[in-house]
Design a protein around this motif. Sequence first.
Motif, PDB file in Angstrom:
ATOM      1  N   PRO A 172       0.820  -1.220   0.000  1.00 26.40           N
ATOM      2  CA  PRO A 172       0.000   0.000   0.000  1.00 26.40           C
ATOM      3  C   PRO A 172       0.857   1.276   0.000  1.00 26.40           C
ATOM      4  O   PRO A 172       0.515   2.250  -0.664  1.00 26.40           O
ATOM      5  CB  PRO A 172      -0.822  -0.137   1.291  1.00 26.40           C
ATOM      6  N   GLU A 198       0.501   4.167  -2.817  1.00 28.68           N
ATOM      7  CA  GLU A 198       0.179   5.563  -2.502  1.00 28.68           C
ATOM      8  C   GLU A 198       1.247   6.517  -3.033  1.00 28.68           C
ATOM      9  O   GLU A 198       1.173   7.721  -2.810  1.00 28.68           O
ATOM     10  CB  GLU A 198       0.050   5.764  -0.989  1.00 28.68           C
ATOM     11  N   GLU A 219       4.162   1.925   7.458  1.00 31.88           N
ATOM     12  CA  GLU A 219       2.753   2.213   7.121  1.00 31.88           C
ATOM     13  C   GLU A 219       1.943   2.443   8.398  1.00 31.88           C
ATOM     14  O   GLU A 219       1.134   3.377   8.482  1.00 31.88           O
ATOM     15  CB  GLU A 219       2.135   1.044   6.345  1.00 31.88           C
ATOM     16  N   LEU A 228      -1.243   4.770   7.759  1.00 33.30           N
ATOM     17  CA  LEU A 228      -1.723   4.537   6.391  1.00 33.30           C
ATOM     18  C   LEU A 228      -2.932   3.599   6.291  1.00 33.30           C
ATOM     19  O   LEU A 228      -3.870   3.893   5.534  1.00 33.30           O
ATOM     20  CB  LEU A 228      -0.567   4.020   5.513  1.00 33.30           C
ATOM     21  N   GLN A 263      -5.999   5.622   6.983  1.00 28.38           N
ATOM     22  CA  GLN A 263      -6.195   6.652   5.946  1.00 28.38           C
ATOM     23  C   GLN A 263      -6.747   6.054   4.662  1.00 28.38           C
ATOM     24  O   GLN A 263      -7.548   6.673   3.976  1.00 28.38           O
ATOM     25  CB  GLN A 263      -4.867   7.330   5.633  1.00 28.38           C
ATOM     26  N   ARG A 264      -6.335   4.834   4.331  1.00 31.19           N
ATOM     27  CA  ARG A 264      -6.807   4.217   3.085  1.00 31.19           C
ATOM     28  C   ARG A 264      -8.244   3.739   3.177  1.00 31.19           C
ATOM     29  O   ARG A 264      -8.886   3.482   2.162  1.00 31.19           O
ATOM     30  CB  ARG A 264      -5.888   3.046   2.700  1.00 31.19           C
TER      31      ARG A 264
END
Length: 234
Positions: free
Chosen positions: A79, A83, A223, A228, A231-232
Amino acid sequence: MSGMELVLILAESAVELVPPELTKHPSILKLAKKRGKKPSEILLDRSYHHAAMRSLKDAEKRGRPDIVHTTLLELLGTPLNREGLLQTYVHTVDNKVVEIDSNVRLPVNYDRFVGLLEQLYAVGKVPEAGQPLLAIRKQTLNQLLGEIKPSTTVAFTTLGEYKDLSRLCEELTKERKPAILIGGFPRGHFSKETLNLADRVVRIDREALEAWVVASRAVYAYELAIGLPKQRLR
Ligand SMILES: C[S@@+](CC[C@H](N)C(=O)[O-])C[C@H]1O[C@@H](n2cnc3c(N)ncnc32)[C@H](O)[C@@H]1O
């Protein structure tokens, strides 16, 4: 999310073309013939050239393109990379640097990956026309770091002091541009020159783990440190 980018360099990686002193060895000639290439155009690979490599200096650190293949597949699929927050480089044992576009889709098949690297060595970039997804140049690790200008460089090695990986990554999130060095070789250690380029030298486990395991854990810990996963999902 700018300012959260991580630079990951696979350093002193065991990737090189067959060196001049081995081009006449029977096992190399046989494989080159089978592949329709000159001996000097094929990658050194211990799984085919074990006998030929016996006389080679630092042989234990050379001839393992599979390590770079597996590690890159792992890194490019994360990921963090999706990103656009991971910049990956491969520095090789013979001081070449492969710059990798985070959008590149590498072949999962090992033989096709080897073919791609041999093409890269032959022509310098892939694809040859337009924006390259992979590009190779002659460059030392010192020169590469001089170009990237990380705010801190952390070398991962069993020679380092133990450091909890999640705490390390939390510290790295406070950095403008952190860089991690992971050895792209099967055995042995970073050279003194490489260790001297690092601001910190850390060990993350009791044992020596494979490069792709360490890379995978470092990216996941980073991450988590930048939040992260949450956030995803937003
Ligand atoms: C197969 S290891 C090479 C072995 C090397 N003898 C070592 O101990 O670091 C490949 C790379 O993974 C990383 N690595 C492996 N185990 C590690 C550990 N316990 N702590 C930190 N880095 C490690 C290092 O960057 C190393 O160069």
